[in-house]
Design a protein around this motif. Structure first.
Motif, short mmCIF file in Angstrom:
data_model
loop_
_atom_site.label_atom_id
_atom_site.label_comp_id
_atom_site.label_asym_id
_atom_site.label_seq_id
_atom_site.Cartn_x
_atom_site.Cartn_y
_atom_site.Cartn_z
N ASP A 79 53.89 39.40 43.45
CA ASP A 79 53.03 38.58 44.95
C ASP A 79 51.82 38.21 44.66
O ASP A 79 51.89 37.83 45.59
CB ASP A 79 54.68 39.03 46.02
N LYS A 83 49.80 34.68 45.30
CA LYS A 83 49.46 34.89 46.39
C LYS A 83 47.47 34.32 45.34
O LYS A 83 47.41 33.24 45.22
CB LYS A 83 49.17 35.58 46.79
N GLU A 87 46.22 29.94 45.41
CA GLU A 87 44.68 29.68 45.66
C GLU A 87 43.23 29.39 44.89
O GLU A 87 42.94 28.38 45.54
CB GLU A 87 44.14 31.43 46.86
#
Length: 255
Positions: A79, A83, A87
């Protein structure tokens, strides 16, 4: 780029530029370089000059997508890395539009595109399709933002049966005017031209909004605070400027 040392040096130059410009750090420089050199003979046919450099940069981006962005955003590496992957894609999309839209609009478009990319990422099954899919989400987000602005300004769109693509409403077929790979090359080259020639920004912006994002002339005129006739002139001048660039000449001939 005849020798292996020259090739490695050129690859490192492109990789370092992308790390600095895009903030791409899912792979270390050495990991990234190793993957590029491994795939170099199979994926690229270098000829000469600027065309060779462009192909090498395209390869570096494709390799980073395959080994960095794609597995990260798919959740293969957990995870936290997922992320970071989203981004990095968000900034990549923002960077592609910030020359052509107000910064807040570019940020909103990238944000909306990432939300939609996150929601539909299971539809992407190969690394090669990932960035093209993300860029399509960006195009959709830009159209939505322009539509919202248009409603706020109470502007009326022409009727769909008028049949004039230069002044008609948004057409989903517009996205097919330039195929995904050609669109990437065109937009990357235009970003470079704007960086090198800041005075051309308005011309290039009008051209991109019309030909890559399918925005009607009237809407571009409102955005740039020009008359429609002035927008046609800007686009004409942009085409002339872009045709002087060997990297873009053939692409523009296909428009």
């Amino acid at each position: 780029m005849a020798g292996s040392n020259q090739l490695e040096e050129a690859c490192r130059r492109h990789i370092r530029h992308l790390i600095e410009k895009q903030g791409w750090t899912l792979l270390s420089e050495d990991e990234w370089l190793a993957h590029v050199l491994k795939h170099y003979p199979d994926r690229i046919d270098l000829q000469r000059g600027a065309d060779a450099e462009s192909k090498l940069q395209t390869l570096c981006i494709a390799i980073y997508c395959e080994y960095g962005l794609y597995p990260a955003c798919k959740g293969v590496r957990g995870d936290g890395i997922r992320k970071q992957g989203f981004e990095e894609v968000a900034y990549y999309l923002y960077d592609r539009m910030v020359y052509f839209l107000p910064p807040q609009n570019a940020e909103d478009a990238a944000h909306d595109a990432i939300i939609e990319l996150h929601r539909t990422i299971d539809k992407v099954t190969t690394p090669a399709a990932f960035l093209s899919f993300a860029r399509q989400k960006l195009r959709d987000a830009v159209r939505k933002i322009v539509r919202n602005e248009e409603r706020m300004l109470s502007l009326e769109l022409p009727n769909e049966d008028e049949g004039d693509v230069t002044s008609g409403p948004f057409d989903p077929v517009t996205a097919d005017v330039i195929q995904a790979e050609r669109a990437q090359k065109v937009l990357d080259a235009m970003n470079r031209i704007v960086e090198e020639n800041p005075r051309s920004k308005e011309q290039i912006k009008a051209f991109v909004l019309r030909h890559l994002y399918g925005i009607p002339i009237e809407q571009i005129a409102v955005r740039l605070k020009k008359s429609p006739d002035q927008i046609y002139v800007l686009i004409s001048r942009a085409k002339k400027r872009l045709r002087d660039d060997p990297e873009l000449r053939q692409l523009l001939d296909d428009l």
